[in-house]
Design an enzyme around this catalytic site. Structure first.
Site, PDB file in Angstrom:
ATOM      1  N   TYR A  53      39.369  11.952  59.388  1.00 49.42           N
ATOM      2  CA  TYR A  53      39.750  12.282  60.761  1.00 49.42           C
ATOM      3  C   TYR A  53      38.509  12.639  61.581  1.00 49.42           C
ATOM      4  O   TYR A  53      38.315  12.141  62.699  1.00 49.42           O
ATOM      5  CB  TYR A  53      40.740  13.448  60.749  1.00 49.42           C
ATOM      6  CG  TYR A  53      41.322  13.777  62.105  1.00 49.42           C
ATOM      7  CD1 TYR A  53      42.409  13.051  62.596  1.00 49.42           C
ATOM      8  CD2 TYR A  53      40.802  14.802  62.894  1.00 49.42           C
ATOM      9  CE1 TYR A  53      42.958  13.341  63.843  1.00 49.42           C
ATOM     10  CE2 TYR A  53      41.341  15.096  64.137  1.00 49.42           C
ATOM     11  CZ  TYR A  53      42.422  14.366  64.607  1.00 49.42           C
ATOM     12  OH  TYR A  53      42.954  14.642  65.839  1.00 49.42           O
TER      13      TYR A  53
ATOM     14  N   SER B 243      39.045  13.943  69.757  1.00 52.06           N
ATOM     15  CA  SER B 243      39.416  15.289  69.302  1.00 52.06           C
ATOM     16  C   SER B 243      38.168  16.152  69.316  1.00 52.06           C
ATOM     17  O   SER B 243      37.047  15.647  69.141  1.00 52.06           O
ATOM     18  CB  SER B 243      39.988  15.246  67.881  1.00 52.06           C
ATOM     19  OG  SER B 243      40.133  16.555  67.345  1.00 52.06           O
TER      20      SER B 243
END
Length: 258
Positions: free
Chosen positions: A162, A148
């Site tokens: 995350y 990401s």
């Protein structure tokens, strides 16, 4: 040159393939002639997506919980009963958790780490015999890890696990790539930006938040299925057979803004 992006006849496994970018990549592979196994924890959604994708080509659903090694081993065993090799493994399954730093729970941290980083390592490890059986010097087997842009920069949101996990994905990809290259297995990553998915559902369903997010993207739109599917096809095909250890940023220029 006309067959550089050909994936016809290849066998792929896409984790987290029942929705979001996992389903987009699975569809791209299927429509271009690959046989695709999709897996996810929620069986009803998985079976529905497999039925939908089966209208386009060969798609097989295998429910699995990839948050633990036992679940990964069960998935590998199920695929091994059907296949002697797999050409492509896309480690896409992911989770997120948001909470202020003062309140961020151990449960949330462990859930995200187990799915986002631990499952990538152990899925790659357990699928290794099938990947080794597929790859050769001219056309290596492929592992694609989904990272990401939030593993590269601060998202501005309290998604600490995350961020840490996706940063880990990028570094693990580089490490695995150099270790597995001698087995004719190419390992690369994709670091997506703003795509419609379950993780971005709150933004996508709020016009104001969507406009704000898109205003940060130089290309002026969120990612489309063709964007992520096309990148996956490149990484799975002869076109990228000499590329290893890279994290391809796919965000419309979002993190390149001054």
């Amino acid at each position: 040159m006309k067959t550089l992006f050909d994936v016809s006849g290849k066998v792929a496994v896409v984790t987290g393939g029942s929705s979001g970018i996992g389903a987009m990549m699975a569809q791209g592979l299927i429509e271009n002639g690959a046989k695709v196994y999709i897996t996810a924890r929620k069986e009803e959604r998985l079976m529905a997506k497999a039925a939908e994708l089966s209208e386009l080509g060969e798609c097989i659903a295998i429910p699995a919980d990839l948050s633990n090694v036992e679940g990964i081993e069960a998935l590998v065993a199920a695929v091994s009963e059907r296949e002697e090799k797999i050409d492509i493994l896309i480690n896409n399954a992911g989770a997120n958790w948001s909470a202020p730093i003062e309140d961020f729970p151990e449960q949330g941290w462990d859930k995200v780490m187990d799915i986002n980083i631990k499952s990538i390592f152990f899925a790659t490890q357990k699928f290794l015999p099938l990947l080794k059986a597929a790859g050769n010097a001219d056309d290596p087997a492929r592992v694609i890890n989904i990272a990401s842009i939030n593993g590269i920069r601060n998202s501005g949101m309290p998604t600490y696990a995350y961020t840490a996990s996706k940063s880990g994905v990028i570094n693990l990809t580089e490490h695995l790539a150099t270790d597995l290259a001698s087995y004719n297995i190419n390992v690369n990553a994709i670091a997506p930006g703003f795509f419609p998915s379950n993780m971005t559902k709150q933004i996508v369903e709020n016009d104001g938040m969507t406009k704000m997010a898109i205003s940060q993207i130089p290309r002026g739109r969120m990612g489309a299925p063709e964007d992520i599917a096309g990148t996956a096809l490149y990484l799975c095909s002869r076109a990228s057979s000499w590329m290893i250890g890279q994290a391809l940023v796919l965000d419309g220029g979002m993190i390149s803004r001054p």
